[in-house]
Design an enzyme around this catalytic site. Structure first.
Site, short mmCIF file in Angstrom:
data_model
loop_
_atom_site.label_atom_id
_atom_site.label_comp_id
_atom_site.label_asym_id
_atom_site.label_seq_id
_atom_site.Cartn_x
_atom_site.Cartn_y
_atom_site.Cartn_z
CB ILE A 111 -0.96 0.00 1.21
CG1 ILE A 111 -2.11 0.98 0.98
CG2 ILE A 111 -0.23 0.28 2.50
CD1 ILE A 111 -3.25 0.83 1.94
CB ALA A 170 9.26 4.39 2.57
CG LEU A 193 15.39 2.77 5.00
CD1 LEU A 193 15.78 2.93 6.46
CD2 LEU A 193 16.62 2.62 4.13
CG ASP A 198 12.37 10.34 8.89
OD1 ASP A 198 12.54 11.41 8.27
OD2 ASP A 198 12.21 9.24 8.32
#
Length: 342
Positions: free
Chosen positions: A133, A136, A138, A290
């Site tokens: 879905i 990213a 990593l 982050d």
């Protein structure tokens, strides 16, 4: 279950790469030439007033960053949150780096799950989709249904991450050190130290067991805050390369129109973001390092003053010492009191 050393060691990693010239020199040449071509294109087209030229240039920038791999994608994600440094039309494209990257093959994800738990994803879960879905830098996330009919988010790490990051952090440090005199940096520390901190953070981020511990700690800190939600870690389906949490049904903070269509006030989430951020820095001394829009979601509920906010992805966390925390608090107090000379 796969085992690997996720610690970052600048000297050992440099020696490791230099002793493998068949890996080092081709990759160094590829990165160097790629950056040179990017610089030349930016030099000739960066100031163009043509919307078509700028759109094509932003797509080229996106392709270059994704092509260079995880280390450079993380740097691109940082740039995607800096409208003071990047043109707005470029930012629109760069925000895709946060959670809309090209996914890796689903068969590889299934193989990683098999290696980590000794059984297939279809046996672990009641339903496992054919595609993620979100994808990213990593890892990529799947929305799965468990045996007890609840939904969870399963994040599977990209393959060969340890090798890719180890290789590219060393090369990035070499390039940055060589060209440091041309970089507009004057922040009191060397560029090499910055790269070392970056590498250390990346190696910690690919340890999903560590991320699970971070999520539990972060959730404990905010358990009394009714407006901040942290997904619950599902330990039995989590490991070094796979992490499973409860599913968060929310909306991306950058989609203002979608928020308003669902009767959610963007300003209310700004207030929750600011207050929860201040709590992390000044009260807890432990913070999400982050917090880009791909890692924060608006939830239904809340009120006109405070929106319900969910944090996700706890791979990159950091802490601040009590001494530094108190120094920051004093600085804020002096600013409020207009005591600039103290």
């Amino acid at each position: 279950m796969a085992k690997f050393d996720s610690n970052y060691s600048p000297k050992e990693d440099l020696i490791w790469l230099i002793l493998r010239p068949w890996i080092f020199f081709p990759r160094l040449l590829y990165i160097f030439l790629t950056l040179i071509f990017l610089f030349i294109r930016l030099l000739f087209q960066g100031n163009s007033k043509s919307k078509i030229v700028q759109k094509n240039l932003s797509k080229y920038l996106f392709d270059v960053i994704t092509g260079l791999g995880p280390c450079y994608i993380k740097l691109g994600q940082a740039l995607s949150t800096r409208p003071d440094l990047i043109r707005q039309d470029w930012l629109t494209e760069l925000t895709k780096l946060q959670d809309n990257l090209p996914p890796f093959d689903n068969k590889i994800a299934l193989k990683i799950i098999q290696e980590e738990f000794g059984t297939s994803a279809y046996e672990l879960f009641d339903e496992f989709p054919d595609s993620p879905i979100a994808s990213a830098s990593l890892g990529q996330v799947y929305k799965v249904k468990t045996k007890n009919q609840s939904y969870c988010a399963v994040k599977v790490q990209r393959p060969n991450l340890h090798f890719l990051i180890r290789r590219d952090v060393v090369i990035l440090k070499i390039l940055a050190t060589c060209f440091s005199s041309f970089l507009p940096l004057n922040i009191g520390v060397g560029i090499g130290e910055i790269i070392d901190e970056f590498g250390k953070a990346l190696f910690e981020e690919i340890d999903y067991e560590k991320e699970g511990e971070n999520a539990i700690r972060f959730a404990t800190l905010f358990e009394s805050n009714p407006y901040v939600f942290i997904p619950k870690l599902v330990k039995e389906y989590s490991s070094k390369r796979v992490i499973t949490t409860s599913w968060i049904e929310g909306f991306k903070l950058r989609d203002r129109e979608i928020l308003e269509q669902n009767n959610l006030k963007p300003a209310s989430f700004i207030k929750t973001c600011v207050i929860s951020g201040l709590q992390q820095l000044f009260e807890y001394g432990y913070f999400h390092a982050d917090p880009h829009p791909g890692n924060m979601f608006a939830l239904k509920g809340g009120n006109s003053d405070y929106g319900n906010l969910a944090y996700v992805d706890f791979g990159m966390m950091d802490s601040i010492t009590n001494s530094d925390r108190l120094t920051l608090i004093k600085a804020i107090v002096h600013l409020i009191n207009e005591e600039y000379l103290l």
